[in-house]
Design an enzyme around this catalytic site. Structure first.
Site, short mmCIF file in Angstrom:
data_model
loop_
_atom_site.label_atom_id
_atom_site.label_comp_id
_atom_site.label_asym_id
_atom_site.label_seq_id
_atom_site.Cartn_x
_atom_site.Cartn_y
_atom_site.Cartn_z
N ASP A 172 32.18 34.85 13.80
CA ASP A 172 31.58 33.58 14.22
C ASP A 172 30.47 33.89 15.21
O ASP A 172 30.71 34.63 16.18
CB ASP A 172 32.67 32.73 14.90
CG ASP A 172 32.45 31.24 14.77
OD1 ASP A 172 31.29 30.83 14.73
OD2 ASP A 172 33.45 30.50 14.74
N HIS B 41 21.41 31.79 15.18
CA HIS B 41 22.66 31.19 15.66
C HIS B 41 23.89 31.90 15.12
O HIS B 41 24.99 31.69 15.62
CB HIS B 41 22.71 29.71 15.28
CG HIS B 41 21.72 28.88 16.02
ND1 HIS B 41 22.07 27.97 16.99
CD2 HIS B 41 20.37 28.83 15.94
CE1 HIS B 41 20.98 27.40 17.48
NE2 HIS B 41 19.93 27.89 16.85
#
Ligand code: G6P
Length: 478
Positions: free
Chosen positions: A381, A168
């Protein structure tokens, strides 16, 4: 609800550091569980319900062994962590070694052999919990950086399993990954999977380059084949599968009259400023909160934004609060918040509403609706689902997304106002551009991004990943 599935008979198993449930106290005082909100569990629910699905994960408390239980068609298998595991595996290796290393060493990663030893021990515990419940030829989907050794551990014990892994967070460039003293073991751990999924093409390419450089796998395109003398026989494929959100659910909530009313109340509570800006992040140094506040403070100082006309709501939800770097960050952010509000607030206006809390989904949607501009200024991110949720809540075409180039989301939400958060002057210009953007321009950008999210939601993401996983030619022999 109990489905009477014998223990070793689950055909689809998700493994993640956390179980998708929170502890609650029922109205009669008894302890219970509530499903925690989150895209992953929503996406996988249909698969969990249609096959016999189990979820292996930590339940969030330490020193507590819990029996497996069923919740909303999912068989929950809690994995216990001791205080020592929390310190070494979770706060240590996962969040003070891997997390900063994988986010481009924004803060220096720490390398400690005791942390690594415990990471291996805890990964083996997760793998063992899967082995207890996996049916023959089951599909196992392992999630995220906390569990990178699990694919190989499963493969060694059970070559029949079909194993997927999804990362992720970003995967770093070879030059940075090279620092990790246990780089080979981590790469081999991941390569135990048939398919390793990443948020961006760039992450997938970094992983493949690292495999070529630091292991004995031979790499061709996106596929890595083990040396013939190696214990594992499976070919490992890497691919980009950018995660998404439950677009229709967010859009539906944004049409709920109660939530729309709540959005008005939020603006009124701030004194109905002309412009409301919003930031929503875990309080994490990867999110660029300090850079954002610096730009905002300067815009108020040089009067590009007028103190009486603008308010920034900054939600910074508590996160990893025992890790030193997070404690430091909180102090730095709270100092900056005090400086900005002390200098610019008046008795009747606040320029910055800082909220160190997390909020339920409905309240988040009300904040999205209340905000004219969302600021996402991450330094690095994996994806950033807040950016996607903001767009999904603005089917009406209003609102502006200011989005860091260093997010996975920037690869897809290309009509956002893209910023480099390291360039404070550039970011200030882009914030002013966002605040003054004509409605027609807002609508054109927002509608295109909304359509993208309609066509690419989290259910599609999990389907595409699992379809690719099942299409891979899978040798069963050890
Ligand atoms: C990121 C990670 C997740 C993690 C989440 C919250 O999104 O990719 O794996 O669960 O942060 O962090 P926490 O440490 O509280 O689980």
């Amino acid at each position: 609800m109990s489905r009477e599935v014998p223990d070793a008979n689950y055909e689809f198993i998700v493994v993640a550091n956390r179980l998708p449930v929170d502890r609650v106290t029922n109205s009669d005082g008894s302890p219970g569980w509530r499903r925690s909100p989150g895209g992953l569990v929503t996406a996988l629910e249909p698969i969990m319900a249609s096959s016999t699905g189990a979820w292996v994960g930590w339940h969030g408390a330490t020193n507590e062994h819990l029996e497996a239980f069923d919740k909303d068609d999912i068989h929950m298998v809690p994995v216990a962590l001791s205080d020592e595991d929390l310190e070494l595996y979770y706060e240590g290796f996962s969040n003070s070694t891997l997390w900063p290393l994988y986010h481009d060493v924004i803060v220096p990663p720490e390398y400690h052999r005791t942390w690594w030893d415990n990471y291996k021990t805890v990964n083996q515990r997760f793998a063992d919990a899967v082995l207890e419940v996996a049916a023959p030829n089951a599909t196992v989907w392992v999630h995220d950086y906390q569990l990178q050794l699990v694919p190989k551990m499963l493969r060694l014990a059970r070559p029949d399993l079909r194993i997927g892994f999804f990362n992720h967070i970003p995967f770093p460039a070879t030059g940075l990954f090279a620092q990790l003293p246990w780089r080979k073991q981590i790469l081999e751990g991941l390569a135990g999977a048939d398919l390793v999924g990443f948020q961006r093409e760039a992450d997938s390419a970094n992983f493949v380059r690292c495999l070529r450089r630091y292991t004995d796998y031979s790499v061709k395109g996106h596929e890595a084949t083990p040396d013939e003398n190696y214990a594992l026989k499976n070919v490992c494929r890497a691919a980009a599968h950018p995660i998404s959100i439950n677009t229709s659910q967010v859009a539906e909530l944004s049409r709920d009259p109660e939530i729309q009313e709540r959005a008005k109340q939020i603006r009124a509570g701030l004194g109905n400023p002309k412009t409301v800006m919003l930031g929503v992040d875990r309080l994490d140094y990867t999110k660029g909160i300090r850079h954002r506040l610096k730009a905002y403070g300067e815009l108020l100082n040089d009067k590009s934004l007028q103190a009486g006309e603008v308010c920034l709501i900054q939600v910074a939800s508590p996160s990893r609060e025992n890790v030193e770097r997070y404690i430091q960050l909180r102090n730095q952010v709270e100092l900056m918040v005090g400086q900005i509000t002390g200098q610019h607030d008046t008795l009747s206006h606040t320029t910055l509403r800082y909220l160190h809390h997390s909020y339920p989904m409905r309240e988040m949607i009300a904040m999205y609706l209340a905000a004219d501009v969302l600021l996402v200024t991450s330094l690095r991110d994996g994806m950033n689902l807040v950016a996607k949720e903001y767009v999904a809540a603005h089917e009406n075409g209003q609102g502006v997304l200011v989005l860091s180039e260093f997010t996975g989301a920037a690869d897809q939400l290309t009509q956002a106002v893209l910023v480099n958060p390291h360039d404070i002057d550039g970011m200030k210009q882009k914030i002013v551009q966002a605040v003054t953007m004509p409605a027609a321009d807002q609508a054109r950008r927002m509608r295109r991004m909304f359509r993208h999210l309609q066509e690419n939601d989290v259910v599609g993401w999990s389907q595409r990943f699992l379809e690719e996983l099942s299409s891979i030619n899978h040798p069963v022999s050890p």
